[in-house]
Design a protein around this motif. Structure first.
Motif, PDB file in Angstrom:
ATOM      1  N   GLY A  23       0.860  -1.249  -0.162  1.00 27.65           N
ATOM      2  CA  GLY A  23      -0.131   0.039   0.187  1.00 27.65           C
ATOM      3  C   GLY A  23       0.779   1.470   0.055  1.00 27.65           C
ATOM      4  N   ASP A  24       2.098   1.287   0.536  1.00 32.34           N
ATOM      5  CA  ASP A  24       2.951   2.438   0.455  1.00 32.34           C
ATOM      6  C   ASP A  24       3.182   2.675  -1.159  1.00 32.34           C
ATOM      7  OD1 ASP A  24       3.220   2.388   3.077  1.00 32.34           O
ATOM      8  OD2 ASP A  24       5.191   1.655   3.238  1.00 32.34           O
ATOM      9  N   LYS A  25       3.331   4.133  -1.203  1.00 29.79           N
ATOM     10  CA  LYS A  25       3.837   4.844  -2.575  1.00 29.79           C
ATOM     11  C   LYS A  25       5.092   4.630  -2.507  1.00 29.79           C
ATOM     12  CE  LYS A  25       2.288   8.381  -5.599  1.00 29.79           C
ATOM     13  NZ  LYS A  25       1.831   9.792  -5.686  1.00 29.79           N
ATOM     14  N   SER A  85       4.877   4.600  -8.145  1.00 31.91           N
ATOM     15  CA  SER A  85       3.774   3.397  -8.206  1.00 31.91           C
ATOM     16  C   SER A  85       3.394   3.111  -6.736  1.00 31.91           C
ATOM     17  CB  SER A  85       4.396   2.218  -9.149  1.00 31.91           C
ATOM     18  OG  SER A  85       3.216   1.183  -9.219  1.00 31.91           O
ATOM     19  N   THR A  86       2.751   2.030  -6.753  1.00 39.63           N
ATOM     20  CA  THR A  86       2.237   1.651  -5.096  1.00 39.63           C
ATOM     21  C   THR A  86       2.560   0.169  -5.111  1.00 39.63           C
ATOM     22  OG1 THR A  86       0.583   3.338  -5.575  1.00 39.63           O
ATOM     23  CG2 THR A  86       0.416   1.770  -3.446  1.00 39.63           C
ATOM     24  N   GLY A 100      10.983  -9.010  -2.229  1.00 36.15           N
ATOM     25  CA  GLY A 100      10.474  -8.763  -3.423  1.00 36.15           C
ATOM     26  C   GLY A 100       9.157  -8.151  -3.113  1.00 36.15           C
ATOM     27  N   PHE A 101       8.657  -7.475  -4.155  1.00 31.58           N
ATOM     28  CA  PHE A 101       7.280  -6.936  -4.196  1.00 31.58           C
ATOM     29  C   PHE A 101       6.643  -6.479  -5.314  1.00 31.58           C
ATOM     30  CE2 PHE A 101      10.088  -3.170  -3.507  1.00 31.58           C
ATOM     31  CZ  PHE A 101       9.661  -2.146  -4.381  1.00 31.58           C
ATOM     32  N   THR A 102       5.433  -6.600  -5.732  1.00 32.24           N
ATOM     33  CA  THR A 102       4.844  -6.457  -6.963  1.00 32.24           C
ATOM     34  C   THR A 102       4.201  -4.952  -6.884  1.00 32.24           C
ATOM     35  OG1 THR A 102       2.706  -7.315  -6.316  1.00 32.24           O
ATOM     36  CG2 THR A 102       4.101  -8.818  -7.346  1.00 32.24           C
ATOM     37  N   LEU A 103       3.932  -4.263  -7.976  1.00 26.79           N
ATOM     38  CA  LEU A 103       3.388  -3.143  -8.194  1.00 26.79           C
ATOM     39  C   LEU A 103       1.949  -3.031  -8.509  1.00 26.79           C
ATOM     40  CD1 LEU A 103       6.351  -1.400  -9.751  1.00 26.79           C
ATOM     41  CD2 LEU A 103       5.835  -1.270  -7.494  1.00 26.79           C
ATOM     42  N   LYS A 109      10.733   5.289  -0.648  1.00 30.76           N
ATOM     43  CA  LYS A 109       9.325   5.531  -0.142  1.00 30.76           C
ATOM     44  C   LYS A 109       9.024   7.169  -0.606  1.00 30.76           C
ATOM     45  CE  LYS A 109       7.894   4.331   4.031  1.00 30.76           C
ATOM     46  NZ  LYS A 109       7.990   3.451   5.136  1.00 30.76           N
ATOM     47  N   ALA A 110       7.956   7.374  -1.394  1.00 33.25           N
ATOM     48  CA  ALA A 110       7.657   8.669  -1.605  1.00 33.25           C
ATOM     49  C   ALA A 110       7.394   9.656  -0.652  1.00 33.25           C
ATOM     50  CB  ALA A 110       6.311   8.396  -2.512  1.00 33.25           C
TER      51      ALA A 110
END
Lengths: 595, 292
Positions: A254-256, A266-267, A289-292, A306-307
Motif C-alpha cells: 500500500g506504500d507509494k 507506483s504503489t 521482493g514486491f509487486t506494483l 518511499k515517496a
C-alpha cells in the motif's frame, strides 16, 4: 561446530611487528578456543627446534591446519567469550593490506588497533586507523602492547595514549578503550595483571564484550536497490516481482514508492517471498521482493524509495574519498566503471583535490592516485545516479571502481555537487510525482505493440539528410506492424513553439523532450531529427526522458561532445542502409520484439 | 533478524547478483544437503522458480538412492536438469576400487575432469526431457561462464579461503594467493574471455546452519541422511569412498541435536570421506585443480 550465539566480526590492525598475531594467539589460548593439544604441540615443536615459543606461532600453526573441520583460515579465526562468539580477522601481509585486508575489514563491526609501547605510533598505525575511519568502523579499541618492554610504565602508556587520541580525533574515531597489555606475558589480554595494577580499566576480552552490535538500520529512510525484475510468464507465473535487498528502512503493502534516478512512481501491491505467506511489510537486511499496482518501468540499478520520505540525491557529479588498490595509478579523466549498490556507470575523476598523507593527514594536490593511497576527488558519471552521502547512509553512499575486469578502488561519497541538469531534474521529479496514469499500464501497452517505447533521435550537421533516414525507418517499422511516429522538429517550431523565439534553443529542446515523453507514454517509437545537438542538449533530453527510452544516432562527424551518441552513421552508406542499421539497433537492444 | 535469516538474505543476494551478471549461469547440484539448500535458496530468490540449469556430475558410483531422489525432485519442481559424466573412464575401468586408479586419481577422473569438460561443453551434456521423463543429448554446447557451487567455509582449510565470487582461469585453475578484493557486497562480475567464475552463496553457512534451515523450511532431503539400523550418512558421495556414521538420529530434529551438543559437535563432517585422508592435503590438491 558453532553454536547459535550472537556473532561479531572484529578486525585486528596495526603496524608490522607490533604484536597483532601475539594478541590473537593469546586470546585464542586464554579463552580455550584452540583445538585440543594444539598449544602443547606448538610448544613442543619450538623446544625441539631450539626456538623460543611465541603465541604468534599459534596462528601460523592454525593457518596450516587442514581438513579437520576446525573453522580457521588465513584471515579468520574464531573464539568465544561469555557474551558472544567472535570472528577475528587478522591482517595478513602489509603490502597486500588494502586488497586482502579491506575484503575482511569491510565486514568488521569493530577493530582492535595494536601499538607497540616502545616504538610508539608508526606510519601503519595511522594508515590503518584511517582505513577504519573510511570503512565506517567506529568502534575501536587501542591495545598498547609490549608493556613488558617498557617496564610497565604508566608514563609511557599515557604518552602513547595522548599522542594517538589527538590523531584519531582528527579522523573521527573515538576509541572506547586504551588498554596497556603485554600479549607475550598475558597481561590484560584475557585476565588482569599485577604488573599493570595502576590500570583500572577492562582487559581486552572484557572491552570487546562492551562493543555493541550495530542495529539494523530499520529507522532510516527506505532504500532498496533493485537487483532484478523477475517475471516467469513462460512458467505460468504472471507476477512481476521487483527483487532486491532492503538496505535501510521499512516498506509495506500500500506504500507509494518512487524509483530513482527515473522518478517513476507506483504503489506496492504485495510482498512476495517464496514459502512465506501473509507477509505485509519488509525491512532492513531482508532479501525480498514486491509487486506494483501500476506497472511502471523500473529496472536493475534503480533504487526503490518511499515517496513519503526524503529521497536520495540524483545527479552525475559528487565529491568522494577513495582508496586505490590497483598496481597502475588512478588517472585523471580516464574512464572507469563505477558500481554503487546494483547500479553501474561509466565515470571519470575530473579533479583530484588532495592525496592524503595518512601520517600527517595533510593533503596535497596530485595528478594521480597511487596504489595504497587515499584521495579526495570529484567524480563525474555519464548518466545520473541515485546515491546518499556515506555519512547519512552507509550502504547507498559507497562504491567501487572497476578497471580491466578488476575492482581497483573503493570510495565513499562525501558531498553531492550540482550538475547542468539539476534544475530540470527537480521539475521532472514533480512531474512524475503528480503523474496521472491512464488505465493502461506501460507493460500492457508494450506487450500489445511488441515494442519498447523509444525515442530514436537522429542528429548531425545541418545540410546532412537526416529526415530521409528517419522517414525510411518509420516506414519499415510500420510495415513490420510496429507503431512508429516521425516527429519533425519543424512541426513543433511553427506549432507548439510558435510563442517563443528561435534563439531560445534550450526551451525548444525541452519542449521536444516533453512532447516525446508524451508520445512515449502512449507507447510509440518516436523517430525525431534535430540538427547540431550538443552533449549538454542530449543530456537534457536524457533527463526529461528516462535514459533507458532514448537511442541517439549521428550522421556524419559528431564534434559537439563525448559519449552521448549510441550509433554513428555515414551519409555515404545511403538512406536504406542507415535506416536498417538503426532498425538493427532497436532489435539488438530488444526495443522491438515478437509479441 | 536471526542468524538463519541473515544467512538466507546474503545467499539470496549473491544468487540474484549472479543471475543478473552471467548469461550462461548454472548451479551444481550434488544432491547433498548443502546444494539442496542452495536450490531452495534459488527458489527464494526467484519467486519459487529456478531460472538456470542444474548440473550434476554423475560418477556412476553414487549411492543409488541419490539418483532416484534427484530425478524425483527434478520432475516435481520442473527443474532444468543437466547431467555430465566421464563415460570413457567408466568404460575403461579407470576408476577405484574396481580399476587401476587410487581414490584421488579416481576423484580427479570422475569428478574434476568430468566437471571441467561438462562446463566447457566439450563433452556431451544430457538434459532431462520432462515429457519423455528421461535424459536426452543436449544440443547446447555453450560453455557455462558462471558456476554456482555450494561450498561452505567451515568444511575444511582450503574452502575457508574462498571468496563469494571466485575467478578460475581457462585451465580451471584457482590462484589462492591473488584473489580479487570483495567488499560492500561488490563482487567480481567482470571477467576476461576464457575465464569463468565460481559463485559460492553458502560460504558463511555451517553444517548446523544447514540442518537448522532444512528444519525451518521443511526442505525435502534424501532419506540417506536419516539413521536406519543405527547408521546414517553425514556427508554423501560415491559409495566406495563414503561410509555411513554410527548414529540414531532418524529425524531432522535429532540430527540438529546431534550436531549442536551431541556426539558430532566436535567431529569433522567429512570424517567419513576417505579421499580427504589420503595424500595429506588431498582435497587441496583436488580443489586447486577445479574440484568442487
Amino acid at each position: 561446530m558453532r553454536a547459535e550465539k550472537e556473532q561479531m566480526n572484529i578486525v585486528l590492525v596495526g603496524h608490522v611487528d607490533h604484536g597483532k598475531s601475539t594478541v590473537v594467539g593469546r586470546l585464542l589460548a586464554d579463552t580455550d578456543s584452540l583445538p585440543k593439544g594444539k598449544l602443547q604441540q606448538v610448544k613442543d615443536y619450538c623446544k625441539n627446534n631450539a626456538k623460543t615459543f611465541e603465541y604468534a606461532f599459534l596462528l601460523d600453526a592454525l593457518k596450516a591446519e587442514q581438513s579437520q573441520g576446525v573453522t580457521i583460515d588465513s584471515a579468520r579465526c574464531f573464539f568465544k567469550s561469555k557474551k558472544r562468539e567472535y570472528i577475528i580477522i587478522d591482517a595478513p601481509g602489509h603490502i597486500e593490506f588494502l586488497k586482502n585486508m579491506i575484503s575482511g575489514a569491510a565486514r568488521a563491526e569493530a577493530a582492535i588497533l595494536v601499538i607497540d609501547a616502545q616504538e610508539g605510533i608508526q606510519e601503519n598505525s595511522k594508515r590503518h586507523a584511517y582505513m577504519l575511519s573510511l570503512l565506517g568502523i567506529r568502534q575501536v579499541l587501542v591495545a598498547v602492547n609490549k608493556m613488558d618492554l617498557v617496564d610497565y610504565s604508566q608514563e609511557r602508556f599515557d604518552k602513547v595514549k595522548q599522542d594517538f587520541t589527538g590523531f584519531l580525533e582528527g579522523i573521527g574515531i573515538k576509541p572506547r578503550d586504551f588498554i596497556p597489555v603485554s600479549a607475550r606475558e598475558g597481561d590484560n589480554v584475557a585476565s588482569n595483571s599485577k604488573n599493570l595494577s595502576w590500570f583500572k580499566g577492562d582487559t581486552v576480552l572484557e572491552a570487546i564484550d562492551h562493543f555493541e552490535k550495530e542495529p539494523l538500520p530499520e529507522d532510516k529512510e527506505f532504500r532498496m536497490p533493485i537487483q532484478g525484475v523477475y517475471k516467469f510468464t513462460n512458467l505460468g507465473d504472471d507476477r512481476r516481482i521487483i527483487g532486491g535487498r532492503v538496505e535501510t528502512g521499512t516498506l509495506k503493502a500500500g506504500d507509494k514508492v518512487v524509483f530513482l534516478p527515473s522518478y517513476k512512481t507506483s504503489t506496492v501491491q504485495s510482498i512476495e517471498e517464496f514459502n512465506v505467506s501473509g507477509k505485509k511489510s519488509i525491512s532492513a537486511g531482508e532479501s525480498t521482493g514486491f509487486t506494483l499496482t501500476e506497472q511502471v518501468f523500473a529496472t536493475r540499478g534503480d533504487i526503490a524509495c518511499k515517496a513519503s520520505e526524503p529521497p536520495p540525491y540524483v545527479g552525475r557529479l559528487f565529491k568522494a574519498s577513495i582508496f586505490w588498490m590497483g598496481k597502475k595509478p588512478l588517472e585523471l579523466d580516464k574512464e572507469y566503471k563505477l558500481k554503487l549498490t546494483t547500479s553501474e556507470a561509466k565515470v571519470r575523476v575530473t579533479e583530484i583535490t588532495g592525496v592524503l598523507n595518512s601520517s600527517s593527514l595533510e593533503s596535497a594536490k596530485a595528478p594521480e592516485v597511487k596504489r595504497h593511497e587515499v584521495a579526495d576527488c570529484v567524480i563525474e558519471s555519464k548518466v545520473p545516479l541515485a546515491f546518499d552521502t556515506f555519512k547519512a547512509m552507509k550502504s547507498t553512499g559507497r562504491f567501487v571502481l572497476v578497471d580491466e575486469y578488476e575492482i581497483r578502488g573503493g570510495g565513499i561519497i562525501t558531498e553531492p555537487l550540482e550538475d547542468e541538469e539539476s534544475a530540470t531534474r527537480e521539475q521532472i521529479s514533480l512531474r512524475e510525482q503528480k503523474w496521472d496514469p491512464g488505465s493502461i499500464g506501460f507493460r500492457e501497452r508494450s506487450l500489445k505493440y511488441g515494442q519498447f517505447p523509444t525515442l530514436m533521435l537522429i542528429t548531425g550537421p545541418s545540410g546532412v539528410d537526416k529526415k530521409s533516414i528517419a522517414k525510411q525507418l518509420e516506414r519499415t517499422l510500420f510495415d513490420q506492424g510496429r507503431s512508429p511516429y516521425f516527429l519533425g522538429i519543424g512541426n513543433l517550431l511553427r506549432g507548439l513553439d510558435a510563442d517563443i523565439d528561435k534563439e531560445r534553443r534550450q526551451e525548444h529542446i525541452r519542449r521536444l523532450g516533453e512532447v516525446s515523453h508524451l508520445l512515449l507514454d502512449a507507447g510509440l517509437i518516436v523517430v525525431a531529427t534535430a540538427s547540431d545537438l550538443t552533449e549538454p542538449e542530449i543530456r537534457l533530453l536524457r533527463t526529461i526522458i528516462n535514459q533507458d527510452f532514448i537511442i541517439t544516432a549521428n550522421v556524419g562527424d559528431f564534434t559537439n561532445g563525448n559519449g552521448v551518441i549510441d550509433v554513428f552513421l555515414d551519409e555515404n552508406d545511403g538512406v536504406e542502409a542507415n535506416a536498417n542499421k538503426l532498425l538493427g539497433k532497436l532489435s539488438s537492444n530488444n526495443n522491438i520484439f515478437s509479441r | 533478524m536471526d542468524r538463519l535469516e541473515a544467512l538466507e538474505a546474503q545467499s539470496v543476494y549473491i544468487l540474484r547478483e549472479a543471475y543478473a551478471k552471467f548469461k550462461s549461469l548454472v548451479m551444481l547440484w550434488s544432491i547433498g544437503k548443502d546444494s539442496t539448500v542452495m536450490l531452495w535458496m534459488a527458489r527464494k530468490a526467484f519467486g519459487g522458480h529456478v531460472p538456470f540449469p542444474l548440473v550434476h556430475i554423475d560418477t556412476g558410483y553414487k549411492i543409488p538412492e541419490m539418483i532416484k531422489y534427484r530425478d524425483k525432485l527434478a520432475i516435481e519442481l520442473g527443474l532444468n536438469m543437466v547431467i555430465g559424466q566421464n563415460k570413457q573412464a567408466l568404460r575403461e575401468k579407470n576408476t577405484f576400487p574396481d580399476g587401476k586408479l587410487n581414490r584421488i586419481e579416481c576423484c580427479k577422473a570422475l569428478k574434476t575432469t568430468a566437471l571441467r569438460n561438462t562446463l566447457s561443453g566439450e563433452w556431451p551434456r544430457y538434459r532431462l526431457d520432462h515429457h519423455k521423463k528421461k535424459y536426452v543429448l543436449d544440443e547446447d554446447k555453450e560453455p557455462y561462464t558462471g558456476v554456482i557451487v555450494g561450498v561452505r567455509a567451515d568444511e575444511e582449510g582450503t574452502r575457508s579461503k574462498e571468496r563469494y565470487f571466485s575467478p578460475r582461469d581457462k585451465n580451471n585453475d584457482w590462484d589462492v594467493a591473488d584473489q580479487p578484493p570483495e567488499l560492500w557486497n561488490q563482487f567480481k562480475t567482470d571477467f576476461a574471455p576464457n575465464t569463468h567464475l565460481r559463485i559460492h552463496p553458502l560460504l558463511d553457512w555451517t553444517e548446523l546452519d544447514i540442518w537448522l534451515y532444512i528444519q525451518k523450511e521443511n526442505i525435502p532431503v534424501t532419506s540417506l541422511y536419516l539413521a536406519k539400523n543405527g547408521k546414517r550418512y553425514r556427508s554423501l558421495g560415491c559409495y566406495p569412498c563414503t561410509k555411513p556414521v554410527d548414529s540414531n538420529a532418524d529425524t531432522i530434529a535429532k540430527i540438529v541435536e546431534e550436531l549442536r551438543s551431541g556426539k558430532f559437535s566436535n567431529i569433522a563432517e567429512r570424517s567419513g570421506r576417505d579421499q580427504d585422508k589420503e595424500d595429506g592435503g588431498g582435497l587441496e590438491t583436488l580443489r586447486l585443480d577445479g574440484y568442487m
